[in-house]
Design a protein around this motif. Structure first.
Motif, mmCIF file in Angstrom:
data_model
loop_
_atom_site.group_PDB
_atom_site.id
_atom_site.type_symbol
_atom_site.label_atom_id
_atom_site.label_comp_id
_atom_site.label_asym_id
_atom_site.label_seq_id
_atom_site.Cartn_x
_atom_site.Cartn_y
_atom_site.Cartn_z
ATOM 1 N N GLU A 138 0.817 -1.211 0.000
ATOM 2 C CA GLU A 138 0.000 0.000 0.000
ATOM 3 C C GLU A 138 0.854 1.265 0.000
ATOM 4 O OE1 GLU A 138 -4.259 0.666 2.129
ATOM 5 O OE2 GLU A 138 -2.533 0.474 3.456
ATOM 6 N N ILE A 141 2.624 1.748 -3.415
ATOM 7 C CA ILE A 141 1.630 2.140 -4.427
ATOM 8 C C ILE A 141 1.411 3.647 -4.378
ATOM 9 C CG2 ILE A 141 -0.831 2.056 -4.997
ATOM 10 C CD1 ILE A 141 -0.784 -0.914 -4.236
ATOM 11 N N SER A 145 2.622 6.157 -7.235
ATOM 12 C CA SER A 145 1.543 6.870 -7.908
ATOM 13 C C SER A 145 1.797 8.376 -7.911
ATOM 14 C CB SER A 145 0.213 6.568 -7.224
ATOM 15 O OG SER A 145 -0.788 7.472 -7.631
ATOM 16 N N LEU A 157 -1.814 -0.085 -12.383
ATOM 17 C CA LEU A 157 -1.659 -0.891 -11.174
ATOM 18 C C LEU A 157 -2.528 -2.142 -11.315
ATOM 19 C CD1 LEU A 157 -0.688 -1.247 -8.213
ATOM 20 C CD2 LEU A 157 -2.742 0.034 -7.533
ATOM 21 N N ARG A 159 -3.663 -6.267 -9.989
ATOM 22 C CA ARG A 159 -3.739 -7.223 -8.884
ATOM 23 C C ARG A 159 -4.327 -8.532 -9.392
ATOM 24 N NH1 ARG A 159 -6.625 -2.638 -7.248
ATOM 25 N NH2 ARG A 159 -5.669 -1.302 -5.663
ATOM 26 N N GLU A 436 -4.380 -5.689 0.412
ATOM 27 C CA GLU A 436 -3.147 -4.879 0.367
ATOM 28 C C GLU A 436 -2.805 -4.349 1.763
ATOM 29 O OE1 GLU A 436 -3.454 -2.956 -4.125
ATOM 30 O OE2 GLU A 436 -3.835 -1.727 -2.348
#
Length: 535
Positions: A138, A141, A145, A157, A159, A436
């Motif tokens: 997290e 990310i 970002s 992104l 998953r 996450e």
């Protein structure tokens, strides 16, 4: 004996290899692809499937950022790794095997953690056309970002956990000139014919055409003559309603010649004219979405940083207000029709010549603007392409993933609204986000060690996320139990499907063709349902 068919021009080996995709995005799209450089963070099963579908069509270069060592779990889910790869760097091994698919692609592997690169070499990510990331925490990310958003680098992104998968596209602004609409309306200008077309139409008298040539009159002419006749008793208006168009059809039917028994003679060109009444009689107008673009502040208030897209939009506005008299440039493409070669080629050349003249007028305005802004010139080919597709321009203004992760973000209301719907796919978005958060707190996926024991802790993560967006807890824990049962594992079939989807989106971004997903895509492999959301 039938004469042999003519030989087609010899294709190069490259054209043979990429033949099917060249039909989708053309030589210029392939050229854009080959000039692009994609960065993949983490070569797990999903990441590898994404790169596979980007390497095969001939991306220019790929860089894999992955500090992980190949494990037995990787071998079980990633079909591009071998048992001999165990203990070696996952990025390097994946790259070695992927590049065997296409020798024209350049490849690089970086064995440093993403957070370390962001800290010690922040300029590293600026040079990429698109950055694709999987299996990130997290915190990373959000940091990645923010960094890519500031540097205007597109970010995807991704998953893949058990039967669930998702991707989120982050772009500040993405303009698409070639949207490739499924049903492109013909741009015939029959209501406002340009001078050459008006003269051509006026010179043909359907009633005076010889019987042998009657079946070779282009349906455009038939349609125009029928409307003219209809206008004589309708105050020179343009037929708009279904009733009025049916009246035009009756006039066309009256043009059809009959045999000695008073039976209509079947002629394909007149049948085409009847079928084309609805599409061919669409009045020429400036679409609202294009009007919004060319009169937006970005197109009016240009500066030295303005993109070529906005410069061309500004020039297009100048054309619409002057030479175009409120209309866009002629598209210059003529639909197929039954007609003599002489008639069809003559018509085709008229539309092409008018399109070329309109594009030339826009190009002159573009040159004036770039000179005033002291910018690099924009090629005439770019302007012609822009004018050809000016009716279907598309602009996406995106949002930051980092902002989405913040408390009280504008997306919270949107997420909460969609969670109220029954059987909504937004539930899976919450589960993937909670997974996450669980991984960030416990340094492992939920259910990786103790599926039953992790249920309560994952439920806490879900409840906290729902509380952040002012939503009630889930009435049942079924989805939470299922996420823990996955144990963070990747299922190859889910990753393969999602990988193909992400690769398509990356190709759309670098070729600037076709509309990309805006902005979140969720896939449930158990039900095979998909959904898109604009977060």
């Amino acid at each position: 004996m039938a004469s042999p068919s003519p030989k087609s021009p010899e294709q190069t080996e490259k054209n043979k290899q990429y033949d099917r995709q060249l039909r989708l995005w053309g030589d210029h799209g392939q050229s854009a692809l080959e000039k692009s450089h994609i960065c993949l963070i983490n070569a797990n099963a999903l990441g590898t499937e994404i790169l596979k579908s980007i390497v095969l069509p001939g991306i220019g270069a790929v860089t894999i950022v992955d500090e992980h060592i190949v494990s037995e779990e990787d071998i079980g889910s990633n079909f591009f790794l071998e048992t001999t790869s165990i203990g070696l760097n996952r990025g390097s091994e994946t790259l070695r095997l992927l590049l065997e698919l296409n020798s024209a692609v350049q490849g690089h592997a970086v064995q440093e953690p993403t957070d370390q690169i962001l800290k010690e070499n922040p300029d590293f990510f600026k040079s990429f056309s698109v950055v694709v990331a999987t299996a990130l925490s997290e915190k990373i990310i959000q940091d990645l970002s923010e960094h890519l958003w500031e540097n205007n680098v597109p970010f995807i992104l991704c998953r893949s956990v058990g039967f669930l998968g998702s991707f989120r596209i982050q772009v500040r602004e993405h303009a698409v000139i070639e949207t490739h609409p499924d049903n492109e309306q013909p741009d015939l200008r029959l209501d406002v014919p340009f001078p050459a077309l008006a003269k051509y139409l006026a010179d043909i008298d359907i009633d005076a055409v010889d019987l042998k040539d009657h079946g070779h009159i282009p349906w455009i002419v038939i349609l125009y003559k029928a409307v003219q006749k209809w206008q004589q008793v309708n105050a020179n208006r343009w037929p708009m309603s279904r009733k009025e168009k049916n009246e035009v059809k009756e006039i066309i039917s009256g043009f059809i010649r009959k045999d000695e028994n008073d039976v209509p003679i079947s002629e394909e060109n007149f049948e085409e004219a009847l079928r084309a009444v609805n599409t061919g009689l669409v009045p020429t107008f400036l679409p609202v979405k294009i009007q919004d673009l060319i009169y937006s502040s970005a197109a009016i208030n240009l500066n030295s940083e303005s993109s070529p897209f906005w410069i061309m939009c500004s020039a297009l506005r100048g054309f619409v207000e002057a030479e175009g008299k409120g209309k866009l440039p002629v598209r210059g493409v003529l639909p197929d029709m039954t007609a003599s070669t002489e008639h069809y080629v003559k018509l085709q050349n008229m539309y092409r010549n008018q399109a070329a003249m309109d594009a030339e007028a826009v190009y002159r305005k573009v040159q004036q603007i770039v000179t005033q802004l002291h910018r690099d010139s924009i090629s005439e080919a770019e302007v012609k392409l822009f004018c050809r597709h000016a009716h279907d321009l598309h602009l996406i203004k995106g949002s930051s993933i980092a902002q989405e992760y913040q408390l009280n973000s504008p997306t919270a209301t949107y997420i909460a609204k969609h969670l109220e719907e029954p059987d909504v796919m937004m539930v899976h978005y919450i589960l993937l986000r909670a997974s996450e958060r669980f991984q960030s707190e416990h340094c492992r996926a939920p259910g990786d060690w103790e599926p039953e024991g992790d249920i309560a802790q994952l439920k806490t993560c879900v409840s906290k996320l729902l509380s952040d967006i002012s939503c009630s807890p889930f009435p049942k824990d079924d989805h939470i139990h299922e996420m823990c049962r996955y144990g963070g594992a990747e299922i190859h079939s889910v990753s393969a499907f999602l990988g193909g989807c992400v690769a398509h989106e990356a190709i759309k971004l670098v070729t600037k063709q076709y509309k990309p997903v805006n902005n979140t895509f969720i896939y449930d492999g158990a039900s095979t349902n998909t959904a898109t959301f604009t977060l």
